[in-house]
Design an enzyme around this catalytic site. Sequence first.
Site, PDB file in Angstrom:
ATOM      1  N   GLU A   7       0.896  -1.188  -0.099  1.00  0.00           N
ATOM      2  CA  GLU A   7       0.230  -0.026   0.032  1.00  0.00           C
ATOM      3  C   GLU A   7       0.888   1.106  -0.187  1.00  0.00           C
ATOM      4  OE1 GLU A   7      -3.167   0.280   2.888  1.00  0.00           O
ATOM      5  OE2 GLU A   7      -3.769  -1.436   2.594  1.00  0.00           O
ATOM      6  N   ASP A  44      -6.540   7.646   9.551  1.00  0.00           N
ATOM      7  CA  ASP A  44      -5.255   7.861  10.042  1.00  0.00           C
ATOM      8  C   ASP A  44      -4.874   8.042  11.441  1.00  0.00           C
ATOM      9  OD1 ASP A  44      -4.740   7.101   7.395  1.00  0.00           O
ATOM     10  OD2 ASP A  44      -4.066   9.059   6.746  1.00  0.00           O
TER      11      ASP A  44
END
Length: 259
Positions: A47, A58
């Site tokens: 990724e 996040d």
Amino acid sequence: MKSLETTLRSVRESGRKALVPYFMAGATPDWTRHVEAAVLGGADAIEIGIPFSDPMMDGVVIQEAGLRALERGTTFESICQELESLDSEIPLVAMTYYNIFLHYGLRRTAGRLRDVGVSGAIVPDLSLEESEEWRAACDNSDLATVFLIAPSTPPSRMRSVAALSQGFIYASARMAVTGAASDQGEGERVVAELRQMSDIPAYVGIGVSTPDQARTTAVFSDGVIVGSALVKIILDGASATDVETFLRSFRKALDSDFS
């Protein structure tokens, strides 16, 4: 079927559990060398995080990496330019937020990603209901759209996600932003529910931070996504060799029970 899914299904058919590390593009000047080290360390797909100023998924570590990347002047186009020289024989999957792609232009984005070797994209803030235009752009470029499921996803919704996701399903082990965790979370239940409606590869992420956790998680899933724990050592100054060694420990743990 998109080429990403064909590749990842082949990984599963071989009996191998997939190791998918996450890197924040641009967080360090040598980030592409870290990606190449991951290939040597046994990764099956990678990724590539594209930094965004207002991330939703996040946690603290990846937010810090994104901030460092933005402070270094990292952009979508600069990432693509660096990926052009990347030496990788395994699938790359971009992960970022929809505004970046929308601003750049959906068809232009999909084509640019595919041109630099990216075969899939994870866009956490793109809902199924609003994804048709993006998926159409991806169809012209053999770019897979990977959707997420969470412990809170009801069965009816999970069925819809499974029907549209390509490449693999990102199965979140917990209701949280990215980050290390000391427990397994609800990944096993999430994957078990998914298995009742789809055989698409299911990779568990959010909280997989040690080789032991990876091995335990791979018992019920097709692979694991390792993000914050890896990004943390990079922010702390890890070299490409350190990254390779770190991921080899995960590869060894996965292979010990599943070879």
